[in-house]
Design a protein around this motif. Structure first.
Motif, PDB file in Angstrom:
ATOM      1  N   LEU A 247       0.875  -1.267  -0.230  1.00 41.64           N
ATOM      2  CA  LEU A 247      -0.166  -0.070   0.208  1.00 41.64           C
ATOM      3  C   LEU A 247       0.833   1.298   0.248  1.00 41.64           C
ATOM      4  O   LEU A 247       0.302   2.470  -0.086  1.00 41.64           O
ATOM      5  N   CYS A 248       2.030   1.009   0.119  1.00 43.90           N
ATOM      6  CA  CYS A 248       3.062   2.194   0.012  1.00 43.90           C
ATOM      7  C   CYS A 248       2.792   3.120  -1.186  1.00 43.90           C
ATOM      8  O   CYS A 248       3.106   4.216  -1.078  1.00 43.90           O
ATOM      9  N   TRP A 249       2.738   2.300  -2.083  1.00 45.65           N
ATOM     10  CA  TRP A 249       2.527   3.190  -3.165  1.00 45.65           C
ATOM     11  C   TRP A 249       1.463   4.257  -3.644  1.00 45.65           C
ATOM     12  O   TRP A 249       1.328   5.154  -4.221  1.00 45.65           O
ATOM     13  N   ILE A 250       0.409   3.778  -2.982  1.00 47.47           N
ATOM     14  CA  ILE A 250      -0.832   4.871  -2.601  1.00 47.47           C
ATOM     15  C   ILE A 250      -0.584   5.851  -1.437  1.00 47.47           C
ATOM     16  O   ILE A 250      -0.573   6.879  -1.475  1.00 47.47           O
ATOM     17  N   ARG A 251       0.174   5.272  -0.402  1.00 48.40           N
ATOM     18  CA  ARG A 251       0.310   6.108   0.686  1.00 48.40           C
ATOM     19  C   ARG A 251       1.168   7.508   0.539  1.00 48.40           C
ATOM     20  O   ARG A 251       1.223   8.330   1.196  1.00 48.40           O
ATOM     21  N   ASP A 252       2.248   7.213  -0.325  1.00 50.62           N
ATOM     22  CA  ASP A 252       3.517   8.055  -0.602  1.00 50.62           C
ATOM     23  C   ASP A 252       3.192   9.042  -1.396  1.00 50.62           C
ATOM     24  O   ASP A 252       3.756  10.027  -1.411  1.00 50.62           O
TER      25      ASP A 252
ATOM     26  N   ASN B 179      -2.378   4.832  -7.963  1.00 46.48           N
ATOM     27  CA  ASN B 179      -1.247   3.986  -8.062  1.00 46.48           C
ATOM     28  C   ASN B 179      -1.793   2.602  -7.472  1.00 46.48           C
ATOM     29  O   ASN B 179      -0.963   1.720  -7.261  1.00 46.48           O
ATOM     30  N   GLU B 180      -3.054   2.344  -7.755  1.00 47.31           N
ATOM     31  CA  GLU B 180      -3.413   1.150  -7.243  1.00 47.31           C
ATOM     32  C   GLU B 180      -2.965  -0.041  -8.192  1.00 47.31           C
ATOM     33  O   GLU B 180      -2.862  -1.241  -7.710  1.00 47.31           O
ATOM     34  N   PRO B 181      -2.637   0.014  -9.461  1.00 44.81           N
ATOM     35  CA  PRO B 181      -2.164  -0.920 -10.387  1.00 44.81           C
ATOM     36  C   PRO B 181      -0.803  -1.526  -9.577  1.00 44.81           C
ATOM     37  O   PRO B 181      -0.342  -2.841  -9.757  1.00 44.81           O
ATOM     38  N   PHE B 182       0.169  -0.517  -9.297  1.00 42.75           N
ATOM     39  CA  PHE B 182       1.474  -0.879  -8.568  1.00 42.75           C
ATOM     40  C   PHE B 182       1.233  -1.592  -7.240  1.00 42.75           C
ATOM     41  O   PHE B 182       2.066  -2.518  -6.865  1.00 42.75           O
ATOM     42  N   THR B 183       0.167  -1.251  -6.472  1.00 43.71           N
ATOM     43  CA  THR B 183       0.052  -1.688  -5.290  1.00 43.71           C
ATOM     44  C   THR B 183      -0.499  -3.383  -5.462  1.00 43.71           C
ATOM     45  O   THR B 183       0.024  -4.351  -4.725  1.00 43.71           O
ATOM     46  N   ILE B 184      -1.380  -3.571  -6.511  1.00 43.20           N
ATOM     47  CA  ILE B 184      -1.778  -5.004  -6.623  1.00 43.20           C
ATOM     48  C   ILE B 184      -0.738  -5.815  -7.331  1.00 43.20           C
ATOM     49  O   ILE B 184      -0.731  -6.948  -7.152  1.00 43.20           O
ATOM     50  N   LYS B 185      -0.092  -5.228  -8.327  1.00 43.49           N
ATOM     51  CA  LYS B 185       0.981  -6.035  -9.129  1.00 43.49           C
ATOM     52  C   LYS B 185       2.321  -5.966  -8.876  1.00 43.49           C
ATOM     53  O   LYS B 185       3.062  -6.976  -9.178  1.00 43.49           O
TER      54      LYS B 185
ATOM     55  N   PHE C 145       4.776  -6.338  -6.553  1.00 43.85           N
ATOM     56  CA  PHE C 145       5.397  -7.218  -5.925  1.00 43.85           C
ATOM     57  C   PHE C 145       5.399  -8.719  -6.309  1.00 43.85           C
ATOM     58  O   PHE C 145       6.128  -9.593  -6.195  1.00 43.85           O
ATOM     59  N   SER C 146       4.017  -8.672  -6.760  1.00 43.59           N
ATOM     60  CA  SER C 146       3.609 -10.287  -7.079  1.00 43.59           C
ATOM     61  C   SER C 146       3.436 -10.630  -8.556  1.00 43.59           C
ATOM     62  O   SER C 146       3.765 -11.967  -8.804  1.00 43.59           O
ATOM     63  N   HIS C 147       3.791  -9.518  -9.540  1.00 43.52           N
ATOM     64  CA  HIS C 147       3.451 -10.064 -10.857  1.00 43.52           C
ATOM     65  C   HIS C 147       4.970 -10.558 -11.219  1.00 43.52           C
ATOM     66  O   HIS C 147       5.872  -9.850 -10.931  1.00 43.52           O
ATOM     67  N   PRO C 148       5.080 -11.446 -12.018  1.00 41.18           N
ATOM     68  CA  PRO C 148       6.267 -11.940 -12.384  1.00 41.18           C
ATOM     69  C   PRO C 148       6.905 -10.894 -13.567  1.00 41.18           C
ATOM     70  O   PRO C 148       8.059 -11.073 -13.545  1.00 41.18           O
ATOM     71  N   GLY C 149       6.336  -9.950 -14.325  1.00 43.60           N
ATOM     72  CA  GLY C 149       6.855  -8.922 -14.979  1.00 43.60           C
ATOM     73  C   GLY C 149       7.892  -8.230 -14.172  1.00 43.60           C
ATOM     74  O   GLY C 149       8.653  -7.629 -14.809  1.00 43.60           O
ATOM     75  N   PHE C 150       7.527  -7.835 -13.031  1.00 45.01           N
ATOM     76  CA  PHE C 150       8.409  -7.330 -12.077  1.00 45.01           C
ATOM     77  C   PHE C 150       9.435  -8.124 -11.315  1.00 45.01           C
ATOM     78  O   PHE C 150      10.041  -7.577 -10.337  1.00 45.01           O
ATOM     79  N   ASP C 151       9.517  -9.142 -11.768  1.00 46.98           N
ATOM     80  CA  ASP C 151      10.690 -10.163 -10.943  1.00 46.98           C
ATOM     81  C   ASP C 151      12.135  -9.508 -10.869  1.00 46.98           C
ATOM     82  O   ASP C 151      12.723  -9.564  -9.704  1.00 46.98           O
ATOM     83  N   ASP C 152      12.553  -8.894 -11.812  1.00 47.07           N
ATOM     84  CA  ASP C 152      13.990  -8.087 -11.693  1.00 47.07           C
ATOM     85  C   ASP C 152      14.069  -6.852 -11.493  1.00 47.07           C
ATOM     86  O   ASP C 152      14.846  -6.189 -11.450  1.00 47.07           O
ATOM     87  N   TYR C 153      12.770  -6.255 -10.797  1.00 44.39           N
ATOM     88  CA  TYR C 153      12.616  -4.864 -10.454  1.00 44.39           C
ATOM     89  C   TYR C 153      12.978  -4.818  -8.918  1.00 44.39           C
ATOM     90  O   TYR C 153      12.804  -5.875  -7.918  1.00 44.39           O
TER      91      TYR C 153
ATOM     92  N   THR D  15      10.426   3.391 -21.285  1.00 42.75           N
ATOM     93  CA  THR D  15       9.804   2.358 -20.536  1.00 42.75           C
ATOM     94  C   THR D  15       9.218   2.225 -19.076  1.00 42.75           C
ATOM     95  O   THR D  15       8.449   1.366 -19.041  1.00 42.75           O
ATOM     96  N   THR D  16       9.457   3.269 -18.810  1.00 45.95           N
ATOM     97  CA  THR D  16       9.090   3.184 -16.940  1.00 45.95           C
ATOM     98  C   THR D  16       9.072   4.601 -16.724  1.00 45.95           C
ATOM     99  O   THR D  16       9.587   5.384 -17.179  1.00 45.95           O
ATOM    100  N   THR D  17       7.856   4.807 -15.616  1.00 44.04           N
ATOM    101  CA  THR D  17       7.968   6.086 -15.010  1.00 44.04           C
ATOM    102  C   THR D  17       8.351   6.029 -13.267  1.00 44.04           C
ATOM    103  O   THR D  17       8.587   6.771 -12.743  1.00 44.04           O
ATOM    104  N   THR D  18       8.634   4.800 -13.053  1.00 45.97           N
ATOM    105  CA  THR D  18       8.861   4.534 -11.536  1.00 45.97           C
ATOM    106  C   THR D  18      10.222   3.690 -11.398  1.00 45.97           C
ATOM    107  O   THR D  18      10.935   3.973 -12.252  1.00 45.97           O
ATOM    108  N   ALA D  19      10.383   2.729 -10.771  1.00 46.47           N
ATOM    109  CA  ALA D  19      11.412   1.740 -10.655  1.00 46.47           C
ATOM    110  C   ALA D  19      11.736   1.222 -11.795  1.00 46.47           C
ATOM    111  O   ALA D  19      10.768   0.711 -12.793  1.00 46.47           O
TER     112      ALA D  19
END
Length: 448
Positions: free
Chosen positions: A224-229, A235-241, A243-251, A339-343
């Motif tokens: 929830l830090c993505w929303i709180r910060d 930023n709900e998509p980052f909150t949901i995906k 840490f858990s989505h395989p596409g973000f494995d190497d982030y 390709t990215t706006t965040t990490a």
């Protein structure tokens, strides 16, 4: 002829006895028989022992952040930040351990109750070889405590209760043990001092175990830090995906507190790949968070007074392209990457001369160092460090920990090698991650 031989024999015996008599007073020493070997940890860069400049890069800033010469021992450092995939292994290990503890109450195969000689163990051990059938209804019922209670479920979906994923670890408080007032009194044959335990309570020292601190740390990241910060954002998509989505494995993993980062280091130190294979092999040092000084030394890449880890005074290369993931322009988060706006994935930009990636930008990183404005003046010039294990009732100012490197949301000033900042150890941010280090005596023993 016989008499001459007799005299020579007696002389040899006399000299030998004199030599043996002298040897009684010599410290000849004895080999311990223990082996020492330090393997190269996968994914880590080696930083040699040496003297380095830390602090301000520009004379005009010397009054704010002084420049200081320090010496440090050699160490290994992760060449990238710890990723979601790596931290997820930690979370899964804690989950599986708790699952086996619960299953062991019903199925004895998940616990080891005897040693290899058939003798009963005082405390049962986890049997990691037994496979968990997560879809088995009987197993799920045995592990019911591990799942969210019915009133907490969304759409009646049965999910792991991440609040149950707690890692327990121990460490020795050498700082308190080293106090003169806490020394063992040989005349009274007991300890006479007091120790502050992990709860902040002052208690009398009973024995050596009084210096052993225990801590239980919930390990799941605060998604929830993505929303709180950020106020007024979606930023709900980052909150949901994230840490858990395989596409973000190497982030880089984010949303972890300082204590969670330390817990990860403790868990990593106990992995089989980093523990001795037999009793005769001396173990390497444990993994830990880098000190502020170690982090800055690794970021500088062996260059003196460089403004950025890549050695240039500019945040662009000769082609005009940005060379780190940060916020180069107001509101334009894609200026440094399309390709990215965040990490972004770790290791996308060139490493510094030490072979370490992302020491500027991407995510800021926890260090072990307590933050004080006059920290450089307080530090020793030999292995400098300021440690303070803040207790729950301490004021917020005592819970500040140094973070370094700047992040995807920061302007260029914060990604400079000398810029110091802080966050509170009990907070989790969407722009703060970490990497591990390990002290090394590799060169010290290689010469012997």
């Amino acid at each position: 002829m016989k008499r001459t031989f007799t005299y020579l024999f007696l002389l040899a015996v006399l000299l030998s006895s004199c030599k043996n008599e002298q040897n009684k007073y010599l410290l000849l020493g004895k080999k311990s028989g223990r082996q020492w070997f330090e393997p190269t940890p996968f994914g880590m860069a080696y930083i040699k022992r040496g003297a380095y400049n830390i602090g301000a890069n520009d004379d005009q800033l010397n009054g704010v952040t002084p420049n200081k010469m320090v010496s440090t021992e050699a160490f290994w450092i992760d060449d990238t930040e710890i990723t979601n995939n790596e931290y997820r292994q930690f979370v899964y290990w804690v989950r599986d351990k708790r699952a086996r503890e619960l299953l062991g109450q019903t199925y004895s195969d998940f616990l080891i109750t005897e040693d290899k000689y058939g003798n009963p163990l005082d405390e049962p051990e986890i049997n990691w070889d037994e496979r968990i059938e997560w879809d088995d209804i009987d197993y799920q019922n045995a592990m019911d405590e591990l799942y969210l209670p019915e009133q907490d479920r969304f759409h009646f979906k049965k999910e792991i209760d991440t609040r149950q994923l707690v890692y327990e670890h121990y460490w020795i408080d050498f700082k308190q043990a080293a106090k003169r007032s806490n020394s063992y009194n040989f005349e009274t044959q007991r300890y006479e001092g007091n120790v502050v335990n992990e709860k902040g309570e002052v208690v009398p020292i009973q024995n050596r175990t009084s210096f052993l601190m225990r801590e239980s740390v919930p390990v799941y990241p605060d998604t929830l830090c993505w929303i709180r910060d950020f106020a007024y954002t979606y930023n709900e998509p980052f909150t949901i995906k994230y840490f858990s989505h395989p596409g973000f494995d190497d982030y880089p993993v984010v949303g972890v507190t300082w204590k969670q980062a330390n817990a990860f280091c403790s868990w990593r130190s106990g992995l089989k790949a980093f523990t001795p294979k037999n009793e005769e092999e001396a173990p390497p040092h444990d993994f830990r968070l880098p000190t502020e000084t170690e982090w800055e030394i690794a970021a500088r890449g062996g260059m003196m007074n460089n403004k950025y880890p890549w050695g240039s005074y500019y945040s662009r290369n000769v082609n005009g392209c940005f060379v780190a993931n940060f916020k180069p322009q107001r509101g334009n988060y894609v200026a440094d990457s399309e390709t990215t706006t965040t990490a972004m994935k770790v290791g996308q930009y060139d490493p510094n001369p030490f072979g370490v990636y992302d020491m500027a930008g991407n995510v800021a990183e926890w260090t072990s160092t307590a933050f004080f404005e006059a920290g450089y003046e307080m530090m020793n010039d030999y292995n400098p460090e300021i440690e303070y294990d803040a207790k729950p009732d301490d004021p917020p100012v005592m819970k500040r920990k140094v973070i370094r490197g700047g992040s995807w949301k920061d302007i260029a000033y914060f990604i400079q090698t000398s810029t110091r900042s802080f966050e509170y150890q009990d907070t989790a941010k969407s722009y703060v991650g970490f990497r591990c280090v390990r002290t090394s005596f590799k060169d010290e023993f290689a010469r012997n």
